[in-house]
Design a protein around this motif. Structure first.
Motif, PDB file in Angstrom:
ATOM      1  N   TRP A 396       0.827  -1.210   0.000  1.00  0.00           N
ATOM      2  CA  TRP A 396       0.000   0.000   0.000  1.00  0.00           C
ATOM      3  C   TRP A 396       0.863   1.263   0.000  1.00  0.00           C
ATOM      4  O   TRP A 396       0.654   2.181  -0.801  1.00  0.00           O
ATOM      5  CB  TRP A 396      -0.926  -0.005   1.205  1.00  0.00           C
ATOM      6  N   PHE A 397       1.846   1.336   0.899  1.00  0.00           N
ATOM      7  CA  PHE A 397       2.642   2.553   1.018  1.00  0.00           C
ATOM      8  C   PHE A 397       3.700   2.677  -0.072  1.00  0.00           C
ATOM      9  O   PHE A 397       4.270   3.756  -0.263  1.00  0.00           O
ATOM     10  CB  PHE A 397       3.294   2.613   2.404  1.00  0.00           C
ATOM     11  N   SER A 398       3.960   1.582  -0.799  1.00  0.00           N
ATOM     12  CA  SER A 398       4.862   1.686  -1.942  1.00  0.00           C
ATOM     13  C   SER A 398       4.142   2.223  -3.176  1.00  0.00           C
ATOM     14  O   SER A 398       4.770   2.840  -4.046  1.00  0.00           O
ATOM     15  CB  SER A 398       5.475   0.320  -2.265  1.00  0.00           C
ATOM     16  N   ARG A 399       2.828   2.007  -3.261  1.00  0.00           N
ATOM     17  CA  ARG A 399       2.054   2.455  -4.421  1.00  0.00           C
ATOM     18  C   ARG A 399       1.320   3.771  -4.181  1.00  0.00           C
ATOM     19  O   ARG A 399       0.790   4.351  -5.122  1.00  0.00           O
ATOM     20  CB  ARG A 399       1.044   1.379  -4.821  1.00  0.00           C
ATOM     21  N   ASN A 400       1.253   4.213  -2.947  1.00  0.00           N
ATOM     22  CA  ASN A 400       0.584   5.483  -2.638  1.00  0.00           C
ATOM     23  C   ASN A 400       1.625   6.475  -2.122  1.00  0.00           C
ATOM     24  O   ASN A 400       2.364   6.180  -1.172  1.00  0.00           O
ATOM     25  CB  ASN A 400      -0.504   5.281  -1.588  1.00  0.00           C
ATOM     26  N   LYS A 401       1.668   7.629  -2.759  1.00  0.00           N
ATOM     27  CA  LYS A 401       2.629   8.659  -2.395  1.00  0.00           C
ATOM     28  C   LYS A 401       1.957   9.720  -1.530  1.00  0.00           C
ATOM     29  O   LYS A 401       0.797  10.066  -1.738  1.00  0.00           O
ATOM     30  CB  LYS A 401       3.245   9.302  -3.654  1.00  0.00           C
ATOM     31  N   TYR A 402       2.716  10.249  -0.577  1.00  0.00           N
ATOM     32  CA  TYR A 402       2.217  11.257   0.355  1.00  0.00           C
ATOM     33  C   TYR A 402       3.107  12.499   0.250  1.00  0.00           C
ATOM     34  O   TYR A 402       3.993  12.720   1.077  1.00  0.00           O
ATOM     35  CB  TYR A 402       2.203  10.701   1.769  1.00  0.00           C
ATOM     36  N   MET A 403       2.883  13.227  -0.846  1.00  0.00           N
ATOM     37  CA  MET A 403       3.657  14.432  -1.160  1.00  0.00           C
ATOM     38  C   MET A 403       5.148  14.088  -1.147  1.00  0.00           C
ATOM     39  O   MET A 403       5.563  13.122  -1.778  1.00  0.00           O
ATOM     40  CB  MET A 403       3.274  15.564  -0.199  1.00  0.00           C
ATOM     41  N   GLU A 404       5.944  14.823  -0.387  1.00  0.00           N
ATOM     42  CA  GLU A 404       7.395  14.585  -0.375  1.00  0.00           C
ATOM     43  C   GLU A 404       7.835  13.768   0.845  1.00  0.00           C
ATOM     44  O   GLU A 404       9.037  13.569   1.052  1.00  0.00           O
ATOM     45  CB  GLU A 404       8.145  15.920  -0.374  1.00  0.00           C
ATOM     46  N   ALA A 405       6.898  13.300   1.629  1.00  0.00           N
ATOM     47  CA  ALA A 405       7.252  12.552   2.843  1.00  0.00           C
ATOM     48  C   ALA A 405       7.682  11.130   2.496  1.00  0.00           C
ATOM     49  O   ALA A 405       7.336  10.579   1.439  1.00  0.00           O
ATOM     50  CB  ALA A 405       6.066  12.528   3.801  1.00  0.00           C
ATOM     51  N   THR A 406       8.426  10.522   3.420  1.00  0.00           N
ATOM     52  CA  THR A 406       8.911   9.149   3.273  1.00  0.00           C
ATOM     53  C   THR A 406       8.197   8.262   4.283  1.00  0.00           C
ATOM     54  O   THR A 406       8.029   8.651   5.449  1.00  0.00           O
ATOM     55  CB  THR A 406      10.431   9.074   3.511  1.00  0.00           C
ATOM     56  N   VAL A 407       7.799   7.062   3.827  1.00  0.00           N
ATOM     57  CA  VAL A 407       7.097   6.122   4.695  1.00  0.00           C
ATOM     58  C   VAL A 407       7.880   4.821   4.739  1.00  0.00           C
ATOM     59  O   VAL A 407       8.208   4.232   3.700  1.00  0.00           O
ATOM     60  CB  VAL A 407       5.667   5.849   4.198  1.00  0.00           C
ATOM     61  N   LEU A 626      -9.150   9.671   2.748  1.00  0.00           N
ATOM     62  CA  LEU A 626      -9.028   8.406   2.032  1.00  0.00           C
ATOM     63  C   LEU A 626      -9.024   8.672   0.537  1.00  0.00           C
ATOM     64  O   LEU A 626      -9.711   9.581   0.051  1.00  0.00           O
ATOM     65  CB  LEU A 626     -10.183   7.464   2.389  1.00  0.00           C
ATOM     66  N   ASN A 627      -8.300   7.869  -0.185  1.00  0.00           N
ATOM     67  CA  ASN A 627      -8.273   7.967  -1.640  1.00  0.00           C
ATOM     68  C   ASN A 627      -9.463   7.194  -2.191  1.00  0.00           C
ATOM     69  O   ASN A 627      -9.400   5.978  -2.386  1.00  0.00           O
ATOM     70  CB  ASN A 627      -6.962   7.406  -2.180  1.00  0.00           C
ATOM     71  N   GLN A 628     -10.554   7.894  -2.428  1.00  0.00           N
ATOM     72  CA  GLN A 628     -11.791   7.240  -2.828  1.00  0.00           C
ATOM     73  C   GLN A 628     -11.685   6.571  -4.190  1.00  0.00           C
ATOM     74  O   GLN A 628     -12.499   5.699  -4.514  1.00  0.00           O
ATOM     75  CB  GLN A 628     -12.934   8.267  -2.843  1.00  0.00           C
ATOM     76  N   GLU A 629     -10.714   6.989  -5.014  1.00  0.00           N
ATOM     77  CA  GLU A 629     -10.582   6.426  -6.356  1.00  0.00           C
ATOM     78  C   GLU A 629      -9.680   5.205  -6.406  1.00  0.00           C
ATOM     79  O   GLU A 629      -9.464   4.645  -7.479  1.00  0.00           O
ATOM     80  CB  GLU A 629     -10.035   7.502  -7.301  1.00  0.00           C
ATOM     81  N   ASN A 630      -9.144   4.782  -5.294  1.00  0.00           N
ATOM     82  CA  ASN A 630      -8.257   3.620  -5.278  1.00  0.00           C
ATOM     83  C   ASN A 630      -9.037   2.365  -5.660  1.00  0.00           C
ATOM     84  O   ASN A 630     -10.132   2.109  -5.157  1.00  0.00           O
ATOM     85  CB  ASN A 630      -7.649   3.462  -3.878  1.00  0.00           C
ATOM     86  N   GLN A 631      -8.461   1.553  -6.531  1.00  0.00           N
ATOM     87  CA  GLN A 631      -9.154   0.385  -7.056  1.00  0.00           C
ATOM     88  C   GLN A 631      -9.407  -0.657  -5.968  1.00  0.00           C
ATOM     89  O   GLN A 631     -10.439  -1.320  -5.951  1.00  0.00           O
ATOM     90  CB  GLN A 631      -8.343  -0.239  -8.202  1.00  0.00           C
TER      91      GLN A 631
END
Length: 639
Positions: A396-407, A626-631
């Motif tokens: 999940w966190f590899s495919r979703n980006k959160y601006m310039e932050a690192t997860v 939440l990303n409502q458009e996520n498949q």
């Protein structure tokens, strides 16, 4: 000859005596049934639903489950304080492997103890309930609704009668708080989801059936009223048949309007007959007892199912975790860049730590934090989870980006700790919540939900040995302001910067800590948003202090609460109360404007925002991150 006749006569006399005995018994048995002595409450003339035995069996089953879910404190734990452990905040799959013994805490007093609710429907209490509906009490109730009382009620509803209205409101509030003590936030949820009953015909039928059942046994015993008895029996059976398959007016059969007058006429005839009032009174008592017992059982069962619902991961969230895990092994994400790995260890950046097993909750926390950050490139998020959810979060966190932050996603079970034996496995434990209630002599009880660190939080210095300061976030919060100012706070050498809950002071929890000495001015603190000085943590050996306290506490109840409050005693820096707005998981009374203007929202309580039981007015602030458009969300019907 005479000698031969005498034995025959004796045998003949014995047979006569035996026959007479059988005749006498044959006369007594019907007499017993006619008089109703075999059962003072039930009549064999018609069939009535037997709720008592079924309710007892189901009640026993529910109580067994409650006792399995809820440990009990010692009997002498306290008289005016109730402490119960609420659900684990982000339960992964709690019901698959069995709930831990301490998952649902129970209260030290009978008022707040779900497990002890069985006593409220015991034989002794039923007897008391039966006595409370006696003739004398009925007379008192009748008197209480006299003209004078009606006048008082009328006055209390007038515009000018403010004192009466205030007293009524106060009584309602106290009743709700007492209900919350007994069943937790279920009572608040039930009040706000209560539907208006409009099926007046069904309700009227139930009332008529109730009265007819009370009069029928007495009518059936009178031979002169056989015709009325037969007609009443027929009407009762018709009503029972209709109500067994119908609960709303729209499902009633078309000829029901003709049956209602017949039943009313039959009841009127029965009331006009001279019957034994004691028999009618007994039947009414029985029906009242059955109704009260059944209502109490359903209330307790509803509260139990509510607690079960708030602890169980929703099916849609389970689907999301499984789909992400399968996708991870089908198409694993690429290896992390060396530059990102260096950011994970850079103490000059702003590091946030989240202990969670909930993908969506962690994502909402991170998304809300970076959205309001002035410089998101300085932010590094460390999500600590378990093996079961590691691969799902990794994908999940590899495919979703959160601006310039690192997860970064860490599996606590794979982490090697210096002081941990190789053979001992480390399991993830999530922030724990406790419902603390105080009984006041001169006022209604108060209830607070305290969230504290779990055992895993005390591994922070070993999990992040290169970091100096971190901000620990619970996964049931939403950030609405920039948090970078937290790194500029001077904590005066303290270890833990936390928001205090001064409605609960440590001295009020003295019975929790036995012979431990407590500061009378110290307040309880809350997890959710905590600034942790890891350098000072190591110097003061907070982890060792916590482990020592856990070892000293023999009982397993509320260990995290007691040990956490004592471990940080003297090492707390009180953050401004404006930082966190708590109670959004159990308190319906928070103003919407206050929610919009708060810096951090904390959904502590049973009604988490990702559950259908969440408070709708407050879950809006959570769902917009939440990303409502996520498949994946669409496939699992989370939207």
């Amino acid at each position: 000859m005479k000698g031969g006749i005498l034995p025959a006569k004796r045998r003949w006399k014995g047979l006569v005596i035996a026959v007479l005995g059988l005749v006498l018994l044959s006369l007594l048995v019907p007499l017993v049934f006619l008089l109703g002595l075999h059962n003072g409450f039930h009549s064999s003339g018609y069939t009535t639903p037997q709720h008592s035995s079924a309710s007892d069996d189901e009640s026993t089953h529910v109580d067994d489950l409650m006792q399995r879910l809820e440990p009990t404190f010692p009997k002498d734990f306290g008289e005016n304080i109730v402490v119960g452990k609420a659900e684990n905040k982000t339960a992964g799959f709690p019901l698959l492997d069995g709930l831990p013994k301490e998952r649902l805490g129970v209260n030290s007093t009978g008022v707040g103890d779900l497990a002890k609710a069985k006593q409220s429907t015991g034989v002794g209490d039923l007897a008391k309930a039966k006595q409370s509906t006696g003739v004398g009490d009925l007379a008192k109730k009748k008197q209480s609704t006299g003209v004078g009382d009606l006048g008082k009620k009328k006055q209390s509803t007038d515009v000018g009668s403010t004192p009466g209205a205030t007293e009524n409101i106060r009584d309602i509030d106290e009743g709700e708080k007492l209900c919350e003590l007994k069943f937790g936030s279920y009572c608040l949820w039930r009040r706000n989801h209560k539907e208006k009953v409009n099926d007046f015909t069904v309700r009227k039928m139930k009332d008529l059936l109730y009265v007819a059942r009370a009069y029928y046994p007495s009518i059936a015993k009178l031979p002169a009223l056989d015709k009325l008895s037969h007609e009443m029996k027929q009407n009762i059976q018709d009503f029972e048949r209709v109500l067994s398959v119908t609960t709303v007016d729209k499902d009633l059969p078309p000829l029901i309007d003709q049956k209602l007058p017949k039943m009313e006429a039959v009841i009127a005839q029965a009331k006009a007959c001279r019957v034994d009032c004691s028999n009618v009174d007994k039947k009414f008592r029985q029906l009242v007892d059955l109704t009260e017992d059944e209502a109490t059982f359903h209330m307790r069962q509803s509260a139990f199912l509510y607690q079960l619902a708030v602890q169980t991961m929703p099916k849609s969230h389970h689907c999301l975790s499984m789909r992400l895990t399968v996708e991870y092994f089908r198409d694993p994400p690429p290896d992390i860049d060396q530059s990102l790995a260096e950011r994970h260890l850079n103490p000059d950046l702003h590091h946030f730590v989240i202990f969670s097993s909930n993908v969506l909750a962690s994502s909402a926390v991170i998304n809300s934090t970076v959205t309001h950050a002035k410089e998101s490139e300085n932010q590094v998020f460390h999500v600590v989870t378990d093996r079961q959810n590691y691969f799902a979060m990794k994908l999940w966190f590899s495919r979703n980006k959160y601006m310039e932050a690192t997860v970064e996603v860490l599996n606590i079970e794979d982490h090697k700790l210096e002081n941990n034996k190789a053979s001992t496995s480390i399991h993830l434990s999530l922030p724990e919540e406790y419902r603390v209630s105080f009984h006041k002599v001169d006022g209604p009880p108060t209830t607070e939900y305290l969230s504290v660190f779990s055992h895993s939080h005390y591994l922070l210095p070993e999990i992040f040995p290169s970091l100096k300061k971190v901000v620990v976030l619970d996964d049931d919060i939403i950030v609405q302001r920039d948090l970078s100012v937290l790194w500029g706070i001077n904590m005066d050498g303290k270890v833990n910067g936390a928001v205090q809950c001064c409605s609960v002071r440590l001295i009020q929890l003295q019975k929790l800590f036995a012979d431990k000495r407590l500061d009378e001015t110290s307040c309880a603190w809350m997890s959710g948003l905590n600034v942790i000085d890891l350098v000072r943590w190591k110097e003061q050996d907070i982890s060792g202090r916590y482990l020592k306290l856990v070892t000293e506490m023999n009982s397993e109840e509320a260990v995290a609460l007691r040990a956490s409050l004592l471990a940080f005693q003297g090492e707390l820096y009180a953050l401004d109360d404006k930082w966190v707005l708590s109670g959004l998981g159990h308190n319906y009374g928070v103003d919407i404007e206050t929610v919009k203007n708060a810096r951090v929202l904390h959904y502590n309580g049973n009604m988490k925002p990702w559950l259908e039981l969440g408070i709708r007015d407050y879950t809006v602030s959570w769902r917009k991150f939440l990303n409502q458009e996520n498949q994946f969300l669409s496939d699992c019907n989370i939207n």
